[in-house]
Design a protein around this motif. Structure first.
Motif, PDB file in Angstrom:
ATOM      1  N   SER A 255       0.826  -1.198   0.000  1.00 57.87           N
ATOM      2  CA  SER A 255       0.000   0.000   0.000  1.00 57.87           C
ATOM      3  C   SER A 255       0.866   1.256   0.000  1.00 57.87           C
ATOM      4  CB  SER A 255      -0.923  -0.004   1.228  1.00 57.87           C
ATOM      5  OG  SER A 255      -1.693   1.172   1.288  1.00 57.87           O
ATOM      6  N   GLN A 256       1.923   1.235   0.801  1.00 61.32           N
ATOM      7  CA  GLN A 256       2.816   2.398   0.881  1.00 61.32           C
ATOM      8  C   GLN A 256       3.475   2.670  -0.466  1.00 61.32           C
ATOM      9  OE1 GLN A 256       3.025   4.005   4.011  1.00 61.32           O
ATOM     10  NE2 GLN A 256       3.862   5.649   2.769  1.00 61.32           N
ATOM     11  N   ILE A 257       3.915   1.620  -1.136  1.00 62.64           N
ATOM     12  CA  ILE A 257       4.576   1.763  -2.437  1.00 62.64           C
ATOM     13  C   ILE A 257       3.597   2.302  -3.478  1.00 62.64           C
ATOM     14  CG2 ILE A 257       5.645   0.482  -4.335  1.00 62.64           C
ATOM     15  CD1 ILE A 257       6.688  -1.425  -2.001  1.00 62.64           C
ATOM     16  N   LEU A 258       2.382   1.767  -3.481  1.00 66.68           N
ATOM     17  CA  LEU A 258       1.396   2.215  -4.457  1.00 66.68           C
ATOM     18  C   LEU A 258       1.008   3.675  -4.224  1.00 66.68           C
ATOM     19  CD1 LEU A 258      -0.853  -0.970  -4.619  1.00 66.68           C
ATOM     20  CD2 LEU A 258       0.629  -0.093  -6.437  1.00 66.68           C
TER      21      LEU A 258
ATOM     22  N   GLY B  86      -1.523 -11.627   2.890  1.00 64.72           N
ATOM     23  CA  GLY B  86      -2.886 -11.117   2.899  1.00 64.72           C
ATOM     24  C   GLY B  86      -3.457 -10.822   1.533  1.00 64.72           C
ATOM     25  N   LEU B  87      -2.736 -11.221   0.478  1.00 65.62           N
ATOM     26  CA  LEU B  87      -3.210 -10.973  -0.880  1.00 65.62           C
ATOM     27  C   LEU B  87      -3.035 -12.233  -1.714  1.00 65.62           C
ATOM     28  CD1 LEU B  87      -4.312  -8.687  -2.730  1.00 65.62           C
ATOM     29  CD2 LEU B  87      -1.935  -8.268  -3.430  1.00 65.62           C
ATOM     30  N   LYS B  88      -4.122 -12.715  -2.281  1.00 59.77           N
ATOM     31  CA  LYS B  88      -4.039 -13.898  -3.122  1.00 59.77           C
ATOM     32  C   LYS B  88      -3.104 -13.643  -4.304  1.00 59.77           C
ATOM     33  CE  LYS B  88      -8.818 -15.502  -2.400  1.00 59.77           C
ATOM     34  NZ  LYS B  88     -10.127 -15.715  -3.085  1.00 59.77           N
ATOM     35  N   LYS B  89      -2.478 -14.713  -4.778  1.00 57.76           N
ATOM     36  CA  LYS B  89      -1.702 -14.590  -6.008  1.00 57.76           C
ATOM     37  C   LYS B  89      -2.653 -14.261  -7.145  1.00 57.76           C
ATOM     38  CE  LYS B  89       2.001 -17.746  -4.649  1.00 57.76           C
ATOM     39  NZ  LYS B  89       2.755 -18.978  -4.974  1.00 57.76           N
ATOM     40  N   GLY B  90      -2.282 -13.277  -7.929  1.00 60.15           N
ATOM     41  CA  GLY B  90      -3.148 -12.878  -9.021  1.00 60.15           C
ATOM     42  C   GLY B  90      -2.776 -11.516  -9.551  1.00 60.15           C
ATOM     43  N   ILE B  91      -3.618 -11.012 -10.429  1.00 56.15           N
ATOM     44  CA  ILE B  91      -3.423  -9.698 -11.026  1.00 56.15           C
ATOM     45  C   ILE B  91      -4.564  -8.791 -10.575  1.00 56.15           C
ATOM     46  CG2 ILE B  91      -3.332  -8.391 -13.192  1.00 56.15           C
ATOM     47  CD1 ILE B  91      -2.012 -10.841 -14.464  1.00 56.15           C
ATOM     48  N   TYR B  92      -4.189  -7.606 -10.111  1.00 64.02           N
ATOM     49  CA  TYR B  92      -5.148  -6.652  -9.556  1.00 64.02           C
ATOM     50  C   TYR B  92      -4.960  -5.281 -10.199  1.00 64.02           C
ATOM     51  CZ  TYR B  92      -5.379 -10.067  -5.714  1.00 64.02           C
ATOM     52  OH  TYR B  92      -5.520 -11.218  -4.955  1.00 64.02           O
ATOM     53  N   HIS B  93      -6.044  -4.529 -10.258  1.00 63.02           N
ATOM     54  CA  HIS B  93      -5.976  -3.139 -10.707  1.00 63.02           C
ATOM     55  C   HIS B  93      -5.991  -2.221  -9.490  1.00 63.02           C
ATOM     56  CE1 HIS B  93      -7.917   0.713 -12.022  1.00 63.02           C
ATOM     57  NE2 HIS B  93      -6.905   0.642 -12.860  1.00 63.02           N
ATOM     58  N   PHE B  94      -5.061  -1.281  -9.465  1.00 60.60           N
ATOM     59  CA  PHE B  94      -4.961  -0.322  -8.365  1.00 60.60           C
ATOM     60  C   PHE B  94      -5.819   0.898  -8.657  1.00 60.60           C
ATOM     61  CE2 PHE B  94      -2.385   3.409  -6.691  1.00 60.60           C
ATOM     62  CZ  PHE B  94      -2.919   3.337  -5.410  1.00 60.60           C
TER      63      PHE B  94
END
Length: 228
Positions: free
Chosen positions: A67-70, A108-116
């Motif tokens: 979250s900090q990086i994003l 805490g995050l499933k492996k996958g691709i997400y949109h920020f």
């Protein structure tokens, strides 16, 4: 690490094979932890210590760190005159760049691709699964990606900028991209992590992984990251 001879032979003699694993949709939205917006290392220290790093420890990163990086890369800092203003500048505040997260080893995050979504600091699931091998393959066998905790995939929706600035907008999109890339580097450095921008990849393979229509949205860069 690096590009093996077998890969080179397969790519440049027999042609690039763009097989992509069958993708499973991931329909969920995850609220990211609130990032820190004050304190931390000096910007001058981060500038001095920033490097492109391709060696990562086999350690997970926390959702808080992600979250900090994003936020540091592309987070909203204000809203003025009806525009969302972010940590990176953009011509006309049009922000044609989108950031996706390919999660490989994030607590805490499933492996996958997400949109920020920077407006509400959320991740929207796109595809479930470990895409580290597909992304590595698309990036011409740069296998340090396999050791990373996640990759950021930066795309552009050119029409957001070119609708106002026409052909000149292409130049502005690249300016936007460069500012975001430096923000990613500095955010990683501030957290004691490392990463590397990747420009060498098959456009068609990455667009296939992301399921994008390049006439509307296309991949511009991949950024691997992890603990060092």
């Amino acid at each position: 690490m690096g590009i093996g001879m077998d890969f080179l032979l397969k790519t440049f003699i027999t042609g690039f094979d763009e097989r992509i694993s069958e993708k499973k949709r991931l329909d969920e939205i995850l609220k990211l932890p609130e990032p820190e917006k004050k304190g931390g290392p000096s910007i001058w220290d981060c500038l001095r210590e920033r490097r492109s790093i391709r060696d990562y420890k086999n350690q997970s990163v926390s959702l808080k760190e992600l979250s900090q990086i994003l936020w540091g890369s592309y987070g909203v800092t204000a809203r003025e005159w009806g525009y969302y203003l972010k940590t990176a500048p953009s011509a006309g505040a049009l922000y044609p760049i989108e950031i996706y997260v390919a999660s490989f080893n994030v607590d805490g995050l499933k492996k996958g691709i997400y949109h920020f979504n920077p407006k509400d600091m959320t991740l929207k699931g796109i595809f479930e699964g470990d895409f580290s091998r597909e992304i590595t393959y698309a990036c011409l066998g740069q296998d340090f990606i396999l050791d990373s905790a996640f990759s950021l995939i930066l795309t552009a929706i050119p029409s957001r900028t070119t609708s106002k600035y026409r052909d000149r907008g292409v130049r502005y999109i690249l300016m936007d991209l460069g500012c975001i890339i430096q923000n990613i580097y500095l955010s990683l450095t501030a957290l004691g992590m490392g990463g590397c921008i990747i420009g060498a990849f098959s456009d068609s393979a990455m667009n296939k992984i992301m399921d994008l229509n390049p006439e509307k949205e296309l991949v511009l860069a991949v950024f691997s990251a992890g603990k060092v």
